[in-house]
Design a protein around this motif. Sequence first.
Motif, PDB file in Angstrom:
ATOM      1  N   THR A   1      14.052  11.428  10.892  1.00  0.00           N
ATOM      2  CA  THR A   1      13.466  10.772   9.724  1.00  0.00           C
ATOM      3  C   THR A   1      14.553  10.709   8.661  1.00  0.00           C
ATOM      4  OG1 THR A   1      11.304  11.673  10.277  1.00  0.00           O
ATOM      5  CG2 THR A   1      11.595  10.828   8.042  1.00  0.00           C
ATOM      6  N   VAL A   2      14.795   9.499   8.171  1.00  0.00           N
ATOM      7  CA  VAL A   2      15.895   9.259   7.257  1.00  0.00           C
ATOM      8  C   VAL A   2      15.359   8.588   5.993  1.00  0.00           C
ATOM      9  CG1 VAL A   2      18.122   8.097   6.996  1.00  0.00           C
ATOM     10  CG2 VAL A   2      17.410   8.929   9.244  1.00  0.00           C
ATOM     11  N   VAL A   3      15.822   9.058   4.843  1.00  0.00           N
ATOM     12  CA  VAL A   3      15.491   8.400   3.578  1.00  0.00           C
ATOM     13  C   VAL A   3      16.658   7.479   3.246  1.00  0.00           C
ATOM     14  CG1 VAL A   3      14.967   8.716   1.142  1.00  0.00           C
ATOM     15  CG2 VAL A   3      14.088  10.349   2.836  1.00  0.00           C
ATOM     16  N   VAL A   4      16.326   6.208   3.039  1.00  0.00           N
ATOM     17  CA  VAL A   4      17.338   5.184   2.774  1.00  0.00           C
ATOM     18  C   VAL A   4      17.140   4.607   1.376  1.00  0.00           C
ATOM     19  CG1 VAL A   4      17.614   4.606   5.215  1.00  0.00           C
ATOM     20  CG2 VAL A   4      15.924   3.368   3.846  1.00  0.00           C
ATOM     21  N   LYS A   5      18.146   3.932   0.897  1.00  0.00           N
ATOM     22  CA  LYS A   5      18.093   3.345  -0.443  1.00  0.00           C
ATOM     23  C   LYS A   5      17.046   2.235  -0.530  1.00  0.00           C
ATOM     24  CE  LYS A   5      21.039   1.132  -3.868  1.00  0.00           C
ATOM     25  NZ  LYS A   5      22.396   0.728  -4.194  1.00  0.00           N
ATOM     26  N   ALA A   6      16.962   1.412   0.516  1.00  0.00           N
ATOM     27  CA  ALA A   6      16.022   0.290   0.511  1.00  0.00           C
ATOM     28  C   ALA A   6      15.843  -0.216   1.935  1.00  0.00           C
ATOM     29  CB  ALA A   6      16.552  -0.845  -0.371  1.00  0.00           C
ATOM     30  N   LEU A   7      14.772  -0.980   2.135  1.00  0.00           N
ATOM     31  CA  LEU A   7      14.547  -1.697   3.386  1.00  0.00           C
ATOM     32  C   LEU A   7      14.603  -3.185   3.070  1.00  0.00           C
ATOM     33  CD1 LEU A   7      11.733   0.610   4.747  1.00  0.00           C
ATOM     34  CD2 LEU A   7      14.034   0.386   5.688  1.00  0.00           C
ATOM     35  N   LEU A   8      14.707  -4.003   4.093  1.00  0.00           N
ATOM     36  CA  LEU A   8      14.973  -5.426   3.902  1.00  0.00           C
ATOM     37  C   LEU A   8      13.916  -6.145   3.062  1.00  0.00           C
ATOM     38  CD1 LEU A   8      17.053  -7.560   4.572  1.00  0.00           C
ATOM     39  CD2 LEU A   8      15.830  -8.005   6.694  1.00  0.00           C
ATOM     40  N   ASN A   9      12.657  -5.801   3.241  1.00  0.00           N
ATOM     41  CA  ASN A   9      11.588  -6.406   2.456  1.00  0.00           C
ATOM     42  C   ASN A   9      11.198  -5.417   1.353  1.00  0.00           C
ATOM     43  OD1 ASN A   9       8.811  -7.002   1.595  1.00  0.00           O
ATOM     44  ND2 ASN A   9       8.846  -8.547   3.200  1.00  0.00           N
ATOM     45  N   PRO A  10      11.179  -5.828   0.094  1.00  0.00           N
ATOM     46  CA  PRO A  10      10.911  -4.895  -1.000  1.00  0.00           C
ATOM     47  C   PRO A  10       9.510  -4.278  -0.991  1.00  0.00           C
ATOM     48  CG  PRO A  10      11.096  -7.142  -1.832  1.00  0.00           C
ATOM     49  CD  PRO A  10      11.474  -7.182  -0.377  1.00  0.00           C
ATOM     50  N   VAL A  11       8.572  -4.844  -0.231  1.00  0.00           N
ATOM     51  CA  VAL A  11       7.228  -4.275  -0.132  1.00  0.00           C
ATOM     52  C   VAL A  11       7.219  -3.054   0.797  1.00  0.00           C
ATOM     53  CG1 VAL A  11       4.858  -4.757   0.658  1.00  0.00           C
ATOM     54  CG2 VAL A  11       6.115  -6.489  -0.629  1.00  0.00           C
TER      55      VAL A  11
ATOM     56  N   GLY B   1       0.828  -1.201   0.000  1.00  0.00           N
ATOM     57  CA  GLY B   1       0.000   0.000   0.000  1.00  0.00           C
ATOM     58  C   GLY B   1       0.853   1.237   0.000  1.00  0.00           C
ATOM     59  N   ASP B   2       0.173   2.377  -0.038  1.00  0.00           N
ATOM     60  CA  ASP B   2       0.897   3.641  -0.060  1.00  0.00           C
ATOM     61  C   ASP B   2       1.438   3.954   1.333  1.00  0.00           C
ATOM     62  OD1 ASP B   2      -1.154   4.800   1.480  1.00  0.00           O
ATOM     63  OD2 ASP B   2      -2.019   5.898  -0.196  1.00  0.00           O
ATOM     64  N   ILE B   3       2.095   5.090   1.460  1.00  0.00           N
ATOM     65  CA  ILE B   3       2.762   5.418   2.717  1.00  0.00           C
ATOM     66  C   ILE B   3       1.771   5.606   3.858  1.00  0.00           C
ATOM     67  CG2 ILE B   3       2.887   7.918   2.361  1.00  0.00           C
ATOM     68  CD1 ILE B   3       5.548   5.588   4.016  1.00  0.00           C
ATOM     69  N   THR B   4       0.565   6.095   3.581  1.00  0.00           N
ATOM     70  CA  THR B   4      -0.387   6.279   4.683  1.00  0.00           C
ATOM     71  C   THR B   4      -0.855   4.934   5.218  1.00  0.00           C
ATOM     72  OG1 THR B   4      -2.283   6.536   3.183  1.00  0.00           O
ATOM     73  CG2 THR B   4      -1.138   8.554   3.876  1.00  0.00           C
ATOM     74  N   VAL B   5      -1.116   3.988   4.336  1.00  0.00           N
ATOM     75  CA  VAL B   5      -1.525   2.642   4.751  1.00  0.00           C
ATOM     76  C   VAL B   5      -0.403   1.978   5.564  1.00  0.00           C
ATOM     77  CG1 VAL B   5      -2.032   0.318   3.872  1.00  0.00           C
ATOM     78  CG2 VAL B   5      -3.140   2.320   2.846  1.00  0.00           C
TER      79      VAL B   5
ATOM     80  N   GLU C   1      11.365   6.804   0.171  1.00  0.00           N
ATOM     81  CA  GLU C   1      11.088   7.887  -0.770  1.00  0.00           C
ATOM     82  C   GLU C   1      10.922   9.198  -0.018  1.00  0.00           C
ATOM     83  OE1 GLU C   1      11.088   7.645  -4.016  1.00  0.00           O
ATOM     84  OE2 GLU C   1      11.090   5.461  -4.193  1.00  0.00           O
ATOM     85  N   LEU C   2      11.648  10.206  -0.402  1.00  0.00           N
ATOM     86  CA  LEU C   2      11.529  11.532   0.191  1.00  0.00           C
ATOM     87  C   LEU C   2      10.090  12.044   0.102  1.00  0.00           C
ATOM     88  CD1 LEU C   2      12.956  14.005   1.440  1.00  0.00           C
ATOM     89  CD2 LEU C   2      13.405  14.797  -0.896  1.00  0.00           C
ATOM     90  N   GLU C   3       9.430  11.751  -1.009  1.00  0.00           N
ATOM     91  CA  GLU C   3       8.066  12.227  -1.235  1.00  0.00           C
ATOM     92  C   GLU C   3       7.060  11.633  -0.254  1.00  0.00           C
ATOM     93  OE1 GLU C   3      10.013  10.781  -3.671  1.00  0.00           O
ATOM     94  OE2 GLU C   3      10.661  12.688  -4.539  1.00  0.00           O
ATOM     95  N   ASP C   4       7.427  10.579   0.476  1.00  0.00           N
ATOM     96  CA  ASP C   4       6.523   9.951   1.443  1.00  0.00           C
ATOM     97  C   ASP C   4       6.469  10.709   2.770  1.00  0.00           C
ATOM     98  OD1 ASP C   4       5.695   7.956  -0.270  1.00  0.00           O
ATOM     99  OD2 ASP C   4       7.055   6.436   0.545  1.00  0.00           O
TER     100      ASP C   4
END
Length: 126
Positions: A104-114, A44-48, A80-83
């Motif tokens: 609050t940090v924007v990172v390249k990825a998190l462990l689970n791609p979802v 889902g999106d960032i709010t979900v 995503e910065l936009e989130d």
Amino acid sequence: MMFEVVNTGIVPSAGPVNGTVRAGPFLFMAHTPKDPVTGEMLAGDITVQTRRCLENLKMAVEAGGGTLADVVQTRVYLIELEDGPGMNAVYREFMPQPFANRATVVVKALLNPVMRIEIVSTAYLG
């Protein structure tokens, strides 16, 4: 042992981690947009996803004997910065004022791609 695992009612991770531990008067918590019953990552999106993370955090801190008002520090990881604005809108719904210290940090990825977000928090229950 220097800490104890808190039974939050959230299905444990398959990985070598615990979502919530207590050390003295402190709770250390790391939460993802994971369904607390199935363990599946919620798409889902960032709010979900933010809402699910904070619902899990609320379950965890309450299982440890506290409330969200006891959270003293939070670290939010976004991909995503936009989130940021969407995350902040949901964060305001859950977290009482005065707000805890937060990074609050924007990172390249998190462990689970979802995952779009992961929240790490500390609560003081002294």
